[in-house]
Design a protein around this motif. Sequence first.
Motif, PDB file in Angstrom:
ATOM      1  N   GLN A 145       0.824  -1.205   0.000  1.00 12.26           N
ATOM      2  CA  GLN A 145       0.000   0.000   0.000  1.00 12.26           C
ATOM      3  C   GLN A 145       0.867   1.268   0.000  1.00 12.26           C
ATOM      4  O   GLN A 145       0.561   2.246  -0.684  1.00 12.26           O
ATOM      5  N   ARG A 146       1.961   1.244   0.771  1.00 14.67           N
ATOM      6  CA  ARG A 146       2.854   2.409   0.802  1.00 14.67           C
ATOM      7  C   ARG A 146       3.527   2.613  -0.553  1.00 14.67           C
ATOM      8  O   ARG A 146       3.669   3.751  -1.028  1.00 14.67           O
ATOM      9  N   LEU A 147       3.932   1.521  -1.162  1.00  9.92           N
ATOM     10  CA  LEU A 147       4.623   1.614  -2.449  1.00  9.92           C
ATOM     11  C   LEU A 147       3.698   2.092  -3.561  1.00  9.92           C
ATOM     12  O   LEU A 147       4.107   2.865  -4.433  1.00  9.92           O
ATOM     13  N   THR A 148       2.474   1.634  -3.570  1.00 16.39           N
ATOM     14  CA  THR A 148       1.546   2.020  -4.629  1.00 16.39           C
ATOM     15  C   THR A 148       0.901   3.381  -4.398  1.00 16.39           C
ATOM     16  O   THR A 148       0.401   4.003  -5.340  1.00 16.39           O
ATOM     17  N   SER A 149       0.912   3.845  -3.152  1.00 14.77           N
ATOM     18  CA  SER A 149       0.287   5.130  -2.837  1.00 14.77           C
ATOM     19  C   SER A 149       1.245   6.307  -3.007  1.00 14.77           C
ATOM     20  O   SER A 149       0.827   7.470  -2.973  1.00 14.77           O
ATOM     21  N   GLY A 150       2.544   6.002  -3.156  1.00 20.40           N
ATOM     22  CA  GLY A 150       3.531   7.059  -3.301  1.00 20.40           C
ATOM     23  C   GLY A 150       4.189   7.463  -1.998  1.00 20.40           C
ATOM     24  O   GLY A 150       4.971   8.410  -1.963  1.00 20.40           O
ATOM     25  N   ALA A 151       3.869   6.744  -0.926  1.00 22.86           N
ATOM     26  CA  ALA A 151       4.409   7.101   0.388  1.00 22.86           C
ATOM     27  C   ALA A 151       5.793   6.533   0.637  1.00 22.86           C
ATOM     28  O   ALA A 151       6.456   6.924   1.607  1.00 22.86           O
ATOM     29  N   ALA A 152       6.260   5.625  -0.202  1.00 18.55           N
ATOM     30  CA  ALA A 152       7.568   4.996  -0.006  1.00 18.55           C
ATOM     31  C   ALA A 152       8.600   5.574  -0.968  1.00 18.55           C
ATOM     32  O   ALA A 152       8.256   6.113  -2.026  1.00 18.55           O
ATOM     33  N   ALA A 153       9.858   5.415  -0.627  1.00 16.15           N
ATOM     34  CA  ALA A 153      10.943   5.958  -1.451  1.00 16.15           C
ATOM     35  C   ALA A 153      10.982   5.317  -2.833  1.00 16.15           C
ATOM     36  O   ALA A 153      11.313   5.977  -3.825  1.00 16.15           O
ATOM     37  N   ASP A 154      10.646   4.030  -2.913  1.00 19.35           N
ATOM     38  CA  ASP A 154      10.703   3.307  -4.186  1.00 19.35           C
ATOM     39  C   ASP A 154       9.364   3.269  -4.912  1.00 19.35           C
ATOM     40  O   ASP A 154       9.178   2.458  -5.827  1.00 19.35           O
ATOM     41  N   SER A 155       8.440   4.133  -4.527  1.00 21.25           N
ATOM     42  CA  SER A 155       7.095   4.091  -5.105  1.00 21.25           C
ATOM     43  C   SER A 155       7.089   4.224  -6.624  1.00 21.25           C
ATOM     44  O   SER A 155       6.416   3.475  -7.328  1.00 21.25           O
ATOM     45  N   ALA A 156       7.836   5.192  -7.143  1.00 21.34           N
ATOM     46  CA  ALA A 156       7.855   5.429  -8.588  1.00 21.34           C
ATOM     47  C   ALA A 156       8.369   4.209  -9.343  1.00 21.34           C
ATOM     48  O   ALA A 156       7.773   3.778 -10.342  1.00 21.34           O
ATOM     49  N   ALA A 157       9.454   3.629  -8.858  1.00 21.02           N
ATOM     50  CA  ALA A 157      10.027   2.445  -9.506  1.00 21.02           C
ATOM     51  C   ALA A 157       9.086   1.258  -9.390  1.00 21.02           C
ATOM     52  O   ALA A 157       8.925   0.481 -10.338  1.00 21.02           O
TER      53      ALA A 157
END
Length: 244
Positions: A145-157
């Motif tokens: 959820q963090r990765l897909t929501s943009g809240a994580a550092a690697d979200s874009a990748a």
Amino acid sequence: MTKTTGTQGRSEKQNPSALDNFKPLIVDVAAPLGSYYLFRDALGMSTFAALAWSSVVPAVRTGWGLVKERRTNALAGLILVVNVVSLLLSFVSGDPRLMLAKDSGISSTIAIGILVSVALGKPMMTAGMKPFLVKGDAAKEAAWQRLTSGAAADSAAFRSKERAFSVVWGVALLAECVVRVVGAYTVPVDTMVWLGSVIMVVAMAAAFMVSGALAAGPMERMLAAEVKAGAETAVGQPALAVAA
């Protein structure tokens, strides 16, 4: 006794079987497609009857999503539309080459649907890939959820790889369709009857390998890294609260 049963139940939820991981794809894609060929080739039903009966699962899934879950099931809905269109096309001439070419229409429609879903920012194949990567683990679910929501550092990748996974499958299915249509009108009918299945298997195997190497593998590593980062953050928060 009760305590042991509860522990086992939690363990099963945290470590689902391979069947649980692939259930979305099995129910939405494999079941209707497999039942179509079973009804038509193994049970000797007409193309029209086979398509009609294989539409039951996607029709129920689509109806259930709309009525009970108040949302649409993209894959099930797409399969249903493909089957309805194929039913209408079944009234066309019984030319064997046309029938062989028409069979590839299922793959092409699914491929186009997948590619359109990527363009709309909602990659369709994520529904089948996510359970395989998350495996019912709460920490991985939160990291996803963090990765897909943009809240994580690697979200874009991560989201880029998510789109790539669907693109690979869309391109593979579209290529399979083109090859089978060309074969339907250039290869002897008796040869194309079995060769069509070989082409489909090769396309699926290639999609599995390429999508795994380009997308699923890197996503799994990013997911594990985000789980670790989330755990470290959670450990550090109480210490900060005490210091404050």
